[in-house]
Design an enzyme around this catalytic site. Structure first.
Site, PDB file in Angstrom:
ATOM      1  N   LYS A  83       0.769  -1.088   0.089  1.00 49.09           N
ATOM      2  CA  LYS A  83       0.036   0.000  -0.055  1.00 49.09           C
ATOM      3  C   LYS A  83       0.919   1.249   0.033  1.00 49.09           C
ATOM      4  O   LYS A  83       2.123   1.101   0.170  1.00 49.09           O
ATOM      5  CB  LYS A  83      -0.864   0.153   1.268  1.00 49.09           C
ATOM      6  CG  LYS A  83      -1.946  -1.329   1.099  1.00 49.09           C
ATOM      7  CD  LYS A  83      -2.971  -0.878  -0.001  1.00 49.09           C
ATOM      8  CE  LYS A  83      -3.742  -2.316  -0.560  1.00 49.09           C
ATOM      9  NZ  LYS A  83      -4.458  -2.738   0.572  1.00 49.09           N
TER      10      LYS A  83
HETATM   11  C1  LIG Z   1      -5.547  -4.042   0.971  1.00 51.06           C
HETATM   12  C2  LIG Z   1      -6.921  -3.800   0.773  1.00 51.06           C
HETATM   13  C3  LIG Z   1      -7.884  -4.269   1.892  1.00 51.06           C
HETATM   14  C4  LIG Z   1      -7.272  -4.870   3.103  1.00 51.06           C
HETATM   15  O1  LIG Z   1      -6.230  -4.349   3.748  1.00 51.06           O
HETATM   16  P1  LIG Z   1      -5.550  -5.151   4.900  1.00 51.06           P
HETATM   17  O2  LIG Z   1      -4.960  -4.024   5.725  1.00 51.06           O
HETATM   18  O3  LIG Z   1      -4.441  -6.233   4.066  1.00 51.06           O
HETATM   19  O4  LIG Z   1      -6.518  -5.984   5.507  1.00 51.06           O
HETATM   20  C5  LIG Z   1      -9.156  -3.964   2.003  1.00 51.06           C
HETATM   21  N1  LIG Z   1      -9.501  -3.273   0.794  1.00 51.06           N
HETATM   22  C6  LIG Z   1      -9.005  -3.060  -0.034  1.00 51.06           C
HETATM   23  C7  LIG Z   1      -9.866  -2.349  -1.273  1.00 51.06           C
HETATM   24  C8  LIG Z   1      -7.835  -3.306  -0.387  1.00 51.06           C
HETATM   25  O5  LIG Z   1      -6.949  -2.948  -1.352  1.00 51.06           O
END
Ligand SMILES: *Cc1c(COP(=O)(O)O)cnc(C)c1O
Length: 389
Positions: A190
């Protein structure tokens, strides 16, 4: 002949600097490695980053946990329905099922790839309790329309902002809009990362209190408060069967420095996006939608869609890119295509024509801060060659 001459360029890489590493080492040497002072600092820094110190920021060990805690705190449960986009990662929707409520998946706007407010309004039933938009790729969803719908039908909004740090619209950062809760992700790929982690942001003190308590087993005081108070106290009370969703100080050590660099890293991604935008203008593909003037795009993803006049289809395109030593991905295989969601709600692709069409054409190209100019150029040349073959 198919062996790449250059090292493989992955789809994404985290950007961990020396400050992050030094902070982790400091935490490891300090003796308190789970939730403590660094998590507190990270939460306060996050509210400052959003420009509103009165916001409640609750660090969690994933965005999935944050979405779950937000819905739980809003009282979502069996018999309730929550509306979200089919064009997302399963985490957005699965948390609704954790609580025994039902998911109503809706289609996207074909231009923005974000949830379509008209489809949302049509999916509302007397059981609907909340709407969960996703700011897809880092472009804000149509929050004005969604807030109007939520207001009209007395629904809660929980924003999945996993892609949206930093994203702004109408001069406000995502996280400061009038939704019940907004949840960010710090997963490894991210825009800022703590390895695993997330942040709940809310202006609602009651939601914040419930989420904090449920994050720590339903305990009225956390371990840090109990063991580092001037008067140590062994006593606590369990008020509910909670979860174990706390972020560690080790992870927060990364987050503190990643957050300081968030705007600079966003500028680097935006620069890559504008190079792609220019280089692909004459190719048989749709380039990603841009933010409206005055708004900003976090550029977590750069998603192209091959048009009908492209010489090859999406799957062959991905193979060709891979043969040139470049990683890519697809965001997302829509939820209505996955066996669980398809079977649970008897869904078919025909119900989601925009998401289905986008899915069949889309490829996410590498866009991360550690890409050198030459890496960006390599992606550009590879895409041009494949599209002109
Ligand atoms: C990465 C992601 C999540 C989950 O995030 P985590 O921190 O891995 O739980 C949820 N929604 C979207 C759209 C994502 O890209």
């Amino acid at each position: 002949m198919n062996t790449p001459a250059q090292p493989f360029l992955p789809f994404a890489l985290p950007d961990i600097g020396e400050d992050e590493i030094a902070e982790v080492v400091d935490t490891l040497r300090g003796g308190w490695i789970t939730t403590g002072r660094k998590v507190q600092r990270f939460e306060l820094s996050f509210a400052e980053f959003l420009g509103d110190p009165s916001l409640h920021c609750i660090a969690v060990n994933s965005a999935t946990a944050g979405l779950h805690l937000s819905l739980e705190a809003l009282g979502i449960g069996p018999g309730d329905e929550v509306i979200t986009t089919t064009h997302t990662f399963t985490a957005t929707a699965e948390v609704v099922r954790y609580l025994g409520a039902d998911v109503r998946l809706v289609d996207i706007n074909p231009q923005t790839l974000n949830i379509d407010p008209k489809a949302v309004e049509m999916a509302i039933t007397p059981r609907t309790k909340a709407i969960m938009p996703v700011h897809y790729a880092g472009l804000a969803a149509d929050m004005k329309a969604l807030h109007a719908i939520a207001h009209r039908h007395d629904l809660q909004l929980v924003e999945d902002a996993a892609h949206a740090l930093p994203t702004s619209l109408n001069g406000r950062l995502v996280g400061t809009l009038p939704s019940a809760s907004t949840v960010f992700s710090f997963y490894a790929n991210k825009t800022i990362t703590t390895g695993e982690g997330g942040m709940i942001v809310t202006a609602d003190a009651n939601l914040a209190r419930r989420a904090r308590m449920m994050q720590q087993h339903g305990m009225d005081r956390n371990a840090f408060e109990r063991y580092s108070a001037t008067m140590p106290s062994w006593y606590y009370e369990i008020i509910a069967p909670g979860y174990k969703y706390n972020l560690t100080d080790i992870a927060a050590s990364l987050g503190l420095h990643q957050l300081r660099r968030a705007h600079a890293m966003a500028e680097q991604r935006a620069a890559i996006a504008s190079r792609y935008e220019e280089a692909f203008a004459d190719l048989p593909l749709l380039r990603p939608p841009k933010a409206l003037p005055g708004d900003s795009h976090a550029w977590h993803l750069y998603v192209i869609r091959l048009t009908d006049d492209a010489p090859i289809g999406r799957d062959s395109f991905i193979k060709a890119l891979f043969q040139k030593g470049i990683g890519c991905s697809v965001h997302y295989i829509p939820l209505h295509q996955h066996p669980y969601w398809r079977d649970r709600y008897a869904l078919s692709a025909a119900q989601f024509p925009n998401s289905q069409d986008a899915f069949e054409r889309m490829v996410s190209l590498p866009i991360f801060t550690r890409m050198a100019d030459a890496d960006v150029e390599r992606v550009i040349q590879a895409v041009r060659q494949i599209c002109q073959a």
